[in-house]
Write a protein that holds these residues in place. Structure first.
Motif, PDB file in Angstrom:
ATOM      1  N   ALA A 164       0.935  -1.171   0.004  1.00  0.00           N
ATOM      2  CA  ALA A 164       0.077   0.061   0.090  1.00  0.00           C
ATOM      3  C   ALA A 164       0.946   1.418   0.083  1.00  0.00           C
ATOM      4  CB  ALA A 164      -1.011   0.061   1.104  1.00  0.00           C
ATOM      5  N   HIS A 165       1.925   1.095   0.553  1.00  0.00           N
ATOM      6  CA  HIS A 165       3.129   2.324   0.520  1.00  0.00           C
ATOM      7  C   HIS A 165       2.332   3.551   1.377  1.00  0.00           C
ATOM      8  CE1 HIS A 165       5.901   0.291  -2.095  1.00  0.00           C
ATOM      9  NE2 HIS A 165       4.779   0.129  -3.186  1.00  0.00           N
ATOM     10  N   LEU A 166       1.890   3.298   2.370  1.00  0.00           N
ATOM     11  CA  LEU A 166       1.337   4.152   3.407  1.00  0.00           C
ATOM     12  C   LEU A 166       2.081   5.416   3.840  1.00  0.00           C
ATOM     13  CD1 LEU A 166      -1.072   2.077   5.441  1.00  0.00           C
ATOM     14  CD2 LEU A 166      -1.812   3.170   3.429  1.00  0.00           C
ATOM     15  N   SER A 167       1.448   6.633   3.753  1.00  0.00           N
ATOM     16  CA  SER A 167       2.226   7.844   4.380  1.00  0.00           C
ATOM     17  C   SER A 167       1.826   7.763   5.711  1.00  0.00           C
ATOM     18  CB  SER A 167       1.710   9.098   3.444  1.00  0.00           C
ATOM     19  OG  SER A 167       0.539   9.394   3.685  1.00  0.00           O
ATOM     20  N   GLN A 168       2.577   8.644   6.473  1.00  0.00           N
ATOM     21  CA  GLN A 168       2.531   8.763   7.835  1.00  0.00           C
ATOM     22  C   GLN A 168       0.946   9.177   8.134  1.00  0.00           C
ATOM     23  OE1 GLN A 168       4.993  11.320   9.634  1.00  0.00           O
ATOM     24  NE2 GLN A 168       6.849   9.866   9.617  1.00  0.00           N
ATOM     25  N   ARG A 169       0.433  10.266   7.315  1.00  0.00           N
ATOM     26  CA  ARG A 169      -0.992  10.606   7.430  1.00  0.00           C
ATOM     27  C   ARG A 169      -1.991   9.597   7.040  1.00  0.00           C
ATOM     28  NH1 ARG A 169      -4.849  12.618   3.759  1.00  0.00           N
ATOM     29  NH2 ARG A 169      -6.255  14.217   4.592  1.00  0.00           N
ATOM     30  N   GLU A 170      -1.761   8.644   6.218  1.00  0.00           N
ATOM     31  CA  GLU A 170      -2.792   7.630   5.776  1.00  0.00           C
ATOM     32  C   GLU A 170      -2.777   6.676   6.726  1.00  0.00           C
ATOM     33  OE1 GLU A 170      -2.484   7.875   0.700  1.00  0.00           O
ATOM     34  OE2 GLU A 170      -1.015   6.788   1.834  1.00  0.00           O
ATOM     35  N   ALA A 171      -1.403   6.241   7.327  1.00  0.00           N
ATOM     36  CA  ALA A 171      -1.238   5.205   8.588  1.00  0.00           C
ATOM     37  C   ALA A 171      -2.003   5.709   9.725  1.00  0.00           C
ATOM     38  CB  ALA A 171       0.154   4.803   8.711  1.00  0.00           C
ATOM     39  N   ARG A 172      -2.164   6.994   9.979  1.00  0.00           N
ATOM     40  CA  ARG A 172      -2.912   7.609  10.945  1.00  0.00           C
ATOM     41  C   ARG A 172      -4.322   7.237  10.879  1.00  0.00           C
ATOM     42  NH1 ARG A 172      -0.062  11.824  11.263  1.00  0.00           N
ATOM     43  NH2 ARG A 172      -1.442  13.297  10.254  1.00  0.00           N
ATOM     44  N   ARG A 173      -4.751   7.870   9.567  1.00  0.00           N
ATOM     45  CA  ARG A 173      -6.201   7.805   9.582  1.00  0.00           C
ATOM     46  C   ARG A 173      -6.650   6.389   9.624  1.00  0.00           C
ATOM     47  NH1 ARG A 173      -8.649  12.025   6.791  1.00  0.00           N
ATOM     48  NH2 ARG A 173     -10.288  10.461   6.029  1.00  0.00           N
ATOM     49  N   LEU A 174      -5.934   5.210   8.840  1.00  0.00           N
ATOM     50  CA  LEU A 174      -6.383   3.957   9.086  1.00  0.00           C
ATOM     51  C   LEU A 174      -6.388   3.414  10.649  1.00  0.00           C
ATOM     52  CD1 LEU A 174      -4.279   2.398   6.126  1.00  0.00           C
ATOM     53  CD2 LEU A 174      -6.945   2.966   6.424  1.00  0.00           C
ATOM     54  N   ALA A 175      -5.562   3.911  11.461  1.00  0.00           N
ATOM     55  CA  ALA A 175      -5.475   3.574  12.823  1.00  0.00           C
ATOM     56  C   ALA A 175      -6.602   4.170  13.428  1.00  0.00           C
ATOM     57  CB  ALA A 175      -4.040   4.126  13.512  1.00  0.00           C
ATOM     58  N   GLU A 176      -7.164   5.242  13.074  1.00  0.00           N
ATOM     59  CA  GLU A 176      -8.337   5.781  13.634  1.00  0.00           C
ATOM     60  C   GLU A 176      -9.621   5.413  12.899  1.00  0.00           C
ATOM     61  OE1 GLU A 176      -8.008   9.858  12.753  1.00  0.00           O
ATOM     62  OE2 GLU A 176      -6.310  10.335  14.303  1.00  0.00           O
ATOM     63  N   ALA A 177      -9.466   4.224  12.320  1.00  0.00           N
ATOM     64  CA  ALA A 177     -10.720   3.677  11.766  1.00  0.00           C
ATOM     65  C   ALA A 177     -11.607   4.528  10.680  1.00  0.00           C
ATOM     66  CB  ALA A 177     -11.634   3.005  12.879  1.00  0.00           C
ATOM     67  N   ARG A 178     -10.582   5.363  10.006  1.00  0.00           N
ATOM     68  CA  ARG A 178     -11.116   6.085   9.019  1.00  0.00           C
ATOM     69  C   ARG A 178     -10.701   5.649   7.522  1.00  0.00           C
ATOM     70  NH1 ARG A 178      -9.289  12.142  10.854  1.00  0.00           N
ATOM     71  NH2 ARG A 178     -10.610  12.621   9.057  1.00  0.00           N
ATOM     72  N   PRO A 179     -11.310   5.718   6.519  1.00  0.00           N
ATOM     73  CA  PRO A 179     -11.037   5.375   5.300  1.00  0.00           C
ATOM     74  C   PRO A 179      -9.923   6.444   4.682  1.00  0.00           C
ATOM     75  CG  PRO A 179     -12.957   6.316   5.051  1.00  0.00           C
ATOM     76  CD  PRO A 179     -12.736   6.290   6.519  1.00  0.00           C
ATOM     77  N   VAL A 180      -8.988   5.648   3.636  1.00  0.00           N
ATOM     78  CA  VAL A 180      -8.039   6.512   3.002  1.00  0.00           C
ATOM     79  C   VAL A 180      -8.385   6.462   1.449  1.00  0.00           C
ATOM     80  CG1 VAL A 180      -5.625   6.809   2.277  1.00  0.00           C
ATOM     81  CG2 VAL A 180      -6.195   6.184   4.646  1.00  0.00           C
ATOM     82  N   LEU A 181      -8.597   7.922   1.050  1.00  0.00           N
ATOM     83  CA  LEU A 181      -8.944   8.258  -0.441  1.00  0.00           C
ATOM     84  C   LEU A 181      -7.801   8.540  -1.191  1.00  0.00           C
ATOM     85  CD1 LEU A 181     -11.605   8.561   1.485  1.00  0.00           C
ATOM     86  CD2 LEU A 181     -12.340   9.677  -0.743  1.00  0.00           C
ATOM     87  N   ARG A 182      -7.587   7.777  -2.382  1.00  0.00           N
ATOM     88  CA  ARG A 182      -6.413   8.124  -3.481  1.00  0.00           C
ATOM     89  C   ARG A 182      -7.060   8.556  -4.707  1.00  0.00           C
ATOM     90  NH1 ARG A 182      -1.615   3.637  -2.014  1.00  0.00           N
ATOM     91  NH2 ARG A 182      -1.148   4.548   0.006  1.00  0.00           N
ATOM     92  N   ASP A 183      -6.920   9.579  -5.092  1.00  0.00           N
ATOM     93  CA  ASP A 183      -7.348  10.296  -6.498  1.00  0.00           C
ATOM     94  C   ASP A 183      -6.427   9.466  -7.566  1.00  0.00           C
ATOM     95  OD1 ASP A 183      -8.680  11.351  -8.299  1.00  0.00           O
ATOM     96  OD2 ASP A 183      -8.322  13.262  -7.909  1.00  0.00           O
ATOM     97  N   HIS A 184      -7.113   8.686  -8.288  1.00  0.00           N
ATOM     98  CA  HIS A 184      -6.310   8.208  -9.395  1.00  0.00           C
ATOM     99  C   HIS A 184      -6.672   8.880 -10.788  1.00  0.00           C
ATOM    100  CE1 HIS A 184      -4.935   4.004  -7.241  1.00  0.00           C
ATOM    101  NE2 HIS A 184      -4.639   5.251  -6.687  1.00  0.00           N
ATOM    102  N   ASP A 185      -7.282   9.991 -10.730  1.00  0.00           N
ATOM    103  CA  ASP A 185      -7.399  10.763 -11.859  1.00  0.00           C
ATOM    104  C   ASP A 185      -8.175  10.085 -13.154  1.00  0.00           C
ATOM    105  OD1 ASP A 185      -5.861  12.971 -11.061  1.00  0.00           O
ATOM    106  OD2 ASP A 185      -4.063  12.123 -11.984  1.00  0.00           O
ATOM    107  N   GLU A 186      -7.931   9.461 -14.131  1.00  0.00           N
ATOM    108  CA  GLU A 186      -8.625   8.779 -15.139  1.00  0.00           C
ATOM    109  C   GLU A 186      -9.089   7.641 -14.668  1.00  0.00           C
ATOM    110  OE1 GLU A 186      -5.669  10.085 -15.718  1.00  0.00           O
ATOM    111  OE2 GLU A 186      -5.994  11.676 -17.162  1.00  0.00           O
ATOM    112  N   GLN A 187      -8.366   6.834 -13.612  1.00  0.00           N
ATOM    113  CA  GLN A 187      -8.556   5.419 -13.240  1.00  0.00           C
ATOM    114  C   GLN A 187      -9.597   5.759 -12.057  1.00  0.00           C
ATOM    115  OE1 GLN A 187      -5.300   3.616 -12.309  1.00  0.00           O
ATOM    116  NE2 GLN A 187      -4.285   3.564 -14.424  1.00  0.00           N
TER     117      GLN A 187
END
Length: 556
Positions: free
Chosen positions: A94-117
């Motif tokens: 997943a190559h999580l950033s610190q912010r993304e890892a913190r959101r997952l630890a708080e039981a919150r979803p992590v959104l990634r914008d893949h533009d056209e995909q």
């Protein structure tokens, strides 16, 4: 040429202002769009998190109930029925950033914008080192269909009562209403009804296009309603109003900054103009820059120098002419005296003697008037000098006024002259004045009033603690209100009835104004409330203290 110069310079000024406003508007619009973009990113992330919380919770519940060997089958089934692609990935992949890892630890979803995909959503699972990843191409529609399918799977084995309890327990995780319907939704058409009978989900867009509602059949007697689900509004009224307010504020600040600098540079010019209007002809503007304001300051200084030179020349000419006139006047008077002496030698010729004496008396009267005019011009010119020094001494004002009035009572016995002193017992009648000039001012006012008074003239002395007021009132025709502003102007003649028939040269009241000005006071005119004619008032301080700033420039 001056008009062309002014238009050219002003054109540059307004060009700068217009360019400044245009640049400020451009910066304000770009900054507003940037802020809207940043704000919308935060709003969209919060919106998607709200919309996805309930769905991801359902995924996690189903995954938690599965054995490890059943997970792939579960994933294949979901990928076949719902729109988004569902997969399990490792934390390393997943190559999580610190912010993304913190959101997952708080039981919150992590959104990634893949533009056209589209979008990728990550969610923490009960499985060690495993994340649930969903790929959405059309977030709003696909997550709603996925929610309908997962809710259908969860509700299908339950009884009707248990289904309602289940929805109540899970409603907090969804940002839109969930409801069980006992009848087929009336809003669906025949084709949509067929899809519902086949166990498929149906999404209906609201007429305003701002929301949609989803339906799916649970069993033959019940249907699940999801929504209305409101779509993300990138430009709500609050954002538009905030953006407009920001543009207006930035424009106002920019315009203030542009004009404040211009105003600050024009302020010395305004100050110099006020000083010149007040009589300070030595006022000049300091030239600091070579731009249009510096050019304007140079033109203003040249104009002030020319005005000062013309006025000085005028005063010198008046003073010189007045002095030079005294010599021929004295010669004429001496010649008249010789004619009178010769006429006395022929006194035996009565007719000739009387005719000569009548002519000489008329000429002598004209010479007296000319002498009086010269005296008034010299007095007026003397009072117009810069930094005039008056010898102020303490005098009894009542005594000075009585002395002036008594002189007129001997020559104007027909007019009732009266001096009234108000508040004399409470306050002293003494004040610091230059006695000769003060009496000259009162004399001019009384003389002016006697020309137009019918029967009565009153000199009213009003004494206060710090000020003194002298009112000269008559019962004549008075002065029209529209002429009050110019009655003290030199050589002003209001109308024929108040000048030619009654004498005067138009300098007496101007001399009064200058005298009272050097006494740090003011001269006023209005209508007499007692006698109905004109009322001239002199108001000045009783004490001319040494610590008061000097008066340098007389009224022009």
């Amino acid at each position: 040429m001056p008009h062309r110069f002014v238009r050219h310079r002003l054109g540059k000024v307004f060009l700068r202002v217009y360019l400044g406003i245009f640049m400020a508007l451009l910066v304000a619009v770009l900054l507003s769009l940037l802020l809207v973009k940043v704000v919308n990113q935060v709003r969209l992330e919060a919106y998607q998190e709200q919309q996805l919380s309930g769905l991801m919770g359902l995924f996690a519940e189903e995954l938690h109930a599965l054995a490890a060997e059943d997970q792939q089958t579960w994933l294949d089934t979901l990928n076949h029925r719902i729109g988004p692609q569902v997969e399990l990935i490792s934390l390393r992949a997943a190559h999580l950033s610190q912010r993304e890892a913190r959101r997952l630890a708080e039981a919150r979803p992590v959104l990634r914008d893949h533009d056209e995909q589209g979008w990728a959503v990550l969610w923490a699972t009960p499985l060690p080192d495993q994340l649930l990843q969903l790929h959405f191409r059309y977030m709003a529609q696909e997550k709603s269909r996925a929610s309908l399918v997962l809710l259908q799977r969860a509700l299908l084995p339950l009884s009707p009562q248990q289904r309602r309890v289940f929805l109540q327990q899970h409603q907090a995780g969804f940002a839109y209403p969930l409801a069980i319907l006992e009848t087929m939704p009336q809003v669906v058409n025949q084709r949509q009804s067929a899809l519902l009978d086949q166990g498929e989900s149906v999404l209906l867009l609201a007429p305003d296009g701002r929301s949609f509602t989803g339906y799916i059949q649970v069993d033959a007697q019940q249907w699940l309603e999801l929504g209305p689900v409101f779509l993300f509004d990138a430009y709500p009224a609050s954002v538009i109003i905030s953006m407009a307010a920001l543009i207006v504020i930035l424009l106002a600040l920019s315009l203030w900054w542009l004009l404040a600098g211009l105003e600050a540079r024009l302020h010395p010019l305004e100050r110099a103009s006020r000083l010149i209007a007040a009589g300070n002809l030595d006022a000049r503007v300091e030239v600091e820059t070579p731009d249009f304001i510096g050019q304007l300051a140079r033109v203003f200084n040249r104009m002030a120098e020319q005005v000062q030179r013309l006025l000085r020349t005028q005063q010198e000419m008046i003073h010189a002419v007045s002095h030079e006139l005294r010599t021929p006047v004295a010669r004429i008077r001496f010649g008249l005296q010789m004619i009178e002496d010769l006429a006395e030698d022929h006194a035996q010729d009565t007719a000739f003697y009387q005719r000569v004496m009548k002519q000489t008396q008329g000429v002598d009267k004209d010479i007296d008037e000319l002498d009086q005019l010269i005296d008034e011009i010299l007095t007026y010119a003397r009072l117009g000098q810069d930094k005039l020094q008056l010898d102020f001494q303490t005098h009894d004002i009542r005594a000075l006024v009585d002395e002036v009035v008594q002189g007129f009572q001997r020559t104007h016995s027909v007019i009732q002259l009266q001096v009234v002193c108000m508040n004399e017992q409470a306050c002293s009648t003494e004040a610091d004045v230059e006695a000769r000039y003060f009496q000259r001012a009162v004399q001019n006012l009384v003389s002016n009033g006697l020309r137009y008074a019918d029967q009565q003239l009153i000199v009213l002395i009003q004494i206060e603690a710090d000020t003194l007021r002298i009112d000269v009132e008559d019962d004549g025709p008075g002065i029209p209100e529209q002429d009050w502003a110019r009655v003290f102007m030199p050589f002003s003649r209001l109308d024929d009835s108040r000048t030619r028939s009654s004498g005067g040269y138009g300098l007496g009241l101007s001399i009064v104004q200058r005298i009272i000005y050097w006494h740090r006071g003011s001269a006023l005119v209005d209508r007499s409330p007692r006698l109905g004619g004109a009322r001239f008032s002199l108001i000045f301080p009783k004490e001319q203290a040494d610590d008061l700033p000097p008066i340098e420039y007389p009224p022009q």
